[in-house]
Design a protein around this motif. Structure first.
Motif, PDB file in Angstrom:
ATOM      1  N   UNK A  39       6.477  44.219 -14.082  1.00 14.18           N
ATOM      2  CA  UNK A  39       5.992  42.886 -14.431  1.00 14.18           C
ATOM      3  C   UNK A  39       6.556  42.431 -15.764  1.00 14.18           C
ATOM      4  N   UNK A  40       6.593  43.328 -16.752  1.00  8.01           N
ATOM      5  CA  UNK A  40       7.100  42.966 -18.078  1.00  8.01           C
ATOM      6  C   UNK A  40       8.578  42.573 -17.993  1.00  8.01           C
ATOM      7  N   UNK A  41       9.371  43.350 -17.230  1.00  8.80           N
ATOM      8  CA  UNK A  41      10.795  43.013 -17.069  1.00  8.80           C
ATOM      9  C   UNK A  41      10.950  41.663 -16.369  1.00  8.80           C
ATOM     10  N   UNK A  42      10.164  41.428 -15.322  1.00 14.59           N
ATOM     11  CA  UNK A  42      10.227  40.149 -14.608  1.00 14.59           C
ATOM     12  C   UNK A  42       9.861  38.993 -15.525  1.00 14.59           C
ATOM     13  N   UNK A  43       8.853  39.189 -16.363  1.00 16.53           N
ATOM     14  CA  UNK A  43       8.418  38.136 -17.287  1.00 16.53           C
ATOM     15  C   UNK A  43       9.507  37.813 -18.287  1.00 16.53           C
ATOM     16  N   UNK A  44      10.112  38.846 -18.868  1.00 16.89           N
ATOM     17  CA  UNK A  44      11.159  38.623 -19.875  1.00 16.89           C
ATOM     18  C   UNK A  44      12.374  37.942 -19.241  1.00 16.89           C
ATOM     19  N   UNK A  45      12.750  38.365 -18.037  1.00 18.78           N
ATOM     20  CA  UNK A  45      13.850  37.699 -17.338  1.00 18.78           C
ATOM     21  C   UNK A  45      13.544  36.218 -17.118  1.00 18.78           C
ATOM     22  N   UNK A  46      12.332  35.950 -16.640  1.00 15.18           N
ATOM     23  CA  UNK A  46      11.955  34.568 -16.335  1.00 15.18           C
ATOM     24  C   UNK A  46      11.910  33.684 -17.561  1.00 15.18           C
ATOM     25  N   UNK A  47      11.298  34.164 -18.640  1.00 15.81           N
ATOM     26  CA  UNK A  47      11.157  33.320 -19.826  1.00 15.81           C
ATOM     27  C   UNK A  47      12.493  33.140 -20.531  1.00 15.81           C
ATOM     28  N   UNK A  48      13.383  34.141 -20.447  1.00 13.88           N
ATOM     29  CA  UNK A  48      14.726  33.972 -21.010  1.00 13.88           C
ATOM     30  C   UNK A  48      15.478  32.893 -20.245  1.00 13.88           C
ATOM     31  N   UNK A  49      15.348  32.923 -18.917  1.00 17.65           N
ATOM     32  CA  UNK A  49      15.989  31.882 -18.108  1.00 17.65           C
ATOM     33  C   UNK A  49      15.438  30.507 -18.447  1.00 17.65           C
ATOM     34  N   UNK A  50      14.113  30.424 -18.622  1.00 14.80           N
ATOM     35  CA  UNK A  50      13.490  29.162 -19.021  1.00 14.80           C
ATOM     36  C   UNK A  50      14.072  28.650 -20.338  1.00 14.80           C
ATOM     37  N   UNK A  51      14.203  29.526 -21.326  1.00 15.09           N
ATOM     38  CA  UNK A  51      14.683  29.088 -22.633  1.00 15.09           C
ATOM     39  C   UNK A  51      16.161  28.732 -22.597  1.00 15.09           C
ATOM     40  N   UNK A  52      16.959  29.448 -21.784  1.00 14.29           N
ATOM     41  CA  UNK A  52      18.364  29.074 -21.622  1.00 14.29           C
ATOM     42  C   UNK A  52      18.473  27.689 -21.009  1.00 14.29           C
ATOM     43  N   UNK A  53      17.679  27.440 -19.956  1.00 17.32           N
ATOM     44  CA  UNK A  53      17.713  26.131 -19.295  1.00 17.32           C
ATOM     45  C   UNK A  53      17.331  25.017 -20.255  1.00 17.32           C
ATOM     46  N   UNK A  54      16.292  25.248 -21.071  1.00 18.15           N
ATOM     47  CA  UNK A  54      15.880  24.214 -22.016  1.00 18.15           C
ATOM     48  C   UNK A  54      16.935  24.046 -23.104  1.00 18.15           C
ATOM     49  N   UNK A  55      17.536  25.164 -23.549  1.00 22.04           N
ATOM     50  CA  UNK A  55      18.571  25.080 -24.562  1.00 22.04           C
ATOM     51  C   UNK A  55      19.791  24.318 -24.088  1.00 22.04           C
ATOM     52  N   UNK A  56      20.112  24.442 -22.792  1.00 27.39           N
ATOM     53  CA  UNK A  56      21.223  23.678 -22.215  1.00 27.39           C
ATOM     54  C   UNK A  56      20.849  22.216 -22.061  1.00 27.39           C
ATOM     55  N   UNK A  57      19.663  21.969 -21.520  1.00 24.19           N
ATOM     56  CA  UNK A  57      19.289  20.621 -21.104  1.00 24.19           C
ATOM     57  C   UNK A  57      19.169  19.651 -22.260  1.00 24.19           C
ATOM     58  N   UNK A  58      18.496  20.070 -23.343  1.00 23.34           N
ATOM     59  CA  UNK A  58      18.257  19.134 -24.440  1.00 23.34           C
ATOM     60  C   UNK A  58      19.535  18.481 -24.944  1.00 23.34           C
TER      61      UNK A  58
END
Length: 386
Positions: A17-36
């Motif tokens: 679960x911890x690995x899945x969470x870190x993968x997911x939130x990193x993807x979220x932050x990459x997407x936001x970092x690209x989008x803005x």
């Protein structure tokens, strides 16, 4: 609901679960970092006015707000881990829409849905992280989680110089990356043994009453963090530094922040957590207050790096203390309350700091933020004594 340290002392962490969470939130932050930046640059290249670019950006914020208000109903109908996967898939589809369509209206809808899906990932990931992690490791895991967010935000904008703004290739590549993360997350979830419990909108507002100092910590983080990102580069230019120096300052802010979080997490597991929180707030306040009195560019950047690391550490402390104090649906409610108060704090940080600099001159910006953080530090100390 209060935690039971005696029971948790020997609990095993749910590593899948911890690995899945870190993968997911990193993807979220990459997407936001690209989008803005990328959305704004593409719209500007098409000749869209600054006003319409700003209006388009509001879509993301509206999506964040809608997800917060609907979180209780969604968690009562669907499992939280399934909502995280749906959020990742939704983010991927939104980015694909940016690559395929050129309509400004379609982009507004896509940004709304992107904000909605990203907010689901962020809020539920925080709650699940605390469910999956025993208290003896909570600080270190939260520190690594925070470092992953910082690294994702820093890595996202690299898509612009690497792939350019034309042809939507940056959007398409990020969409594929998110789809792969969604698949990996879904695969990992077959091995998990924890999941966040449902919450309600009433619980979210009840959390504000039960944890006012945690709410204040996240507000202080949002206020000071966005002031550093949005107002301080303007401060540097207005005080005689070059635009290149202002741009470098943002990088200097981000990288030490990511590096510092695991160390803050270790301190949270070894020292009284409220003392770590007070210490980070004090360092952030002193760093802001010192910058107007420094002349050497190297010293200014050192102070700015300390400012960024200490400011984000407030959030790492708040996340760790959330899991220490609350259980069940209140964990999800607390994560939602954090998202809501961060949005309010960041909005206040960008608008008020800019206005104060216009009225009182450039130095009034960092001095006012430093003074506000000093007041928060004193209030936190007083609250602990009571």
């Amino acid at each position: 609901m209060q935690s039971n340290p005696a029971v948790e002392a020997h609990a095993a962490p749910d590593w899948p679960a911890i690995v899945a969470i870190v993968l997911g939130v990193t993807a979220f932050s990459v997407a936001q970092g690209v989008t803005y930046p990328l959305v704004s640059l593409v719209l500007a290249a098409r000749g869209v006015s600054s006003t319409m670019i700003g209006v388009n950006a509001v879509g993301f914020a509206l999506g964040l707000a809608a997800a917060t208000l609907m979180l209780g109903r969604l968690t009562q109908r669907f499992r939280a881990n399934h909502l995280i996967i749906a959020g990742l898939v939704g983010c991927s589809l939104c980015l694909a829409a940016f690559a395929v369509f050129s309509s400004t209206l379609v982009w507004f809808v896509a940004r709304f849905l992107l904000g909605f899906c990203a907010s689901l990932i962020f809020m539920l990931s925080e709650a699940w992280l605390n469910v999956a992690c025993p208290d003896r490791l909570r600080g270190r895991v939260s520190g690594f989680y925070g470092a992953s967010i910082c690294a994702g935000f820093a890595a996202g904008p690299l898509a612009i110089p690497l792939f350019g703004t034309a042809d939507g290739f940056g959007f398409a590549l990020t969409a594929v990356y998110l789809a792969l993360v969604a698949f990996a997350t879904a695969t990992l979830m077959y091995s998990t043994r924890t999941t966040p419990e449902p919450t309600s909108t009433r619980d979210i507002f009840r959390f504000f009453r039960q944890a006012p100092m945690l709410i204040a910590m996240v507000f202080a983080f949002g206020f000071a963090d966005i002031a550093a990102i949005s107002a301080m580069p303007v401060y540097f230019v207005r005080t005689g530094h070059t635009e290149a120096f202002a741009a470098i300052s943002v990088t200097v802010l981000a990288l030490p922040t990511a590096v510092a979080q695991p160390f803050i997490g270790y301190a949270l597991d070894r020292l009284p957590r409220h003392r770590v929180a007070v210490g980070t707030a004090a360092v952030a306040a002193l760093s802001y207050l010192a910058i107007p009195f420094l002349d050497a560019p190297a010293l200014i950047l050192v102070a700015f790096a300390m400012l960024g690391a200490a400011t984000f550490s407030l959030y790492t402390c708040a996340l760790t203390m959330l899991g220490e104090r609350f259980r069940g649906g209140m964990l999800v409610a607390g994560s939602a309350a954090y998202a809501l108060i961060y949005a309010i704090g960041s909005g206040a940080g960008s608008s008020l700091t800019g206005a104060i600099m216009e009225i009182g001159g450039p130095d009034a910006g960092p001095l006012s933020v430093g003074a506000a953080l000093a007041v928060f530090t004193a209030a936190f100390l007083l609250a602990r004594r009571r």
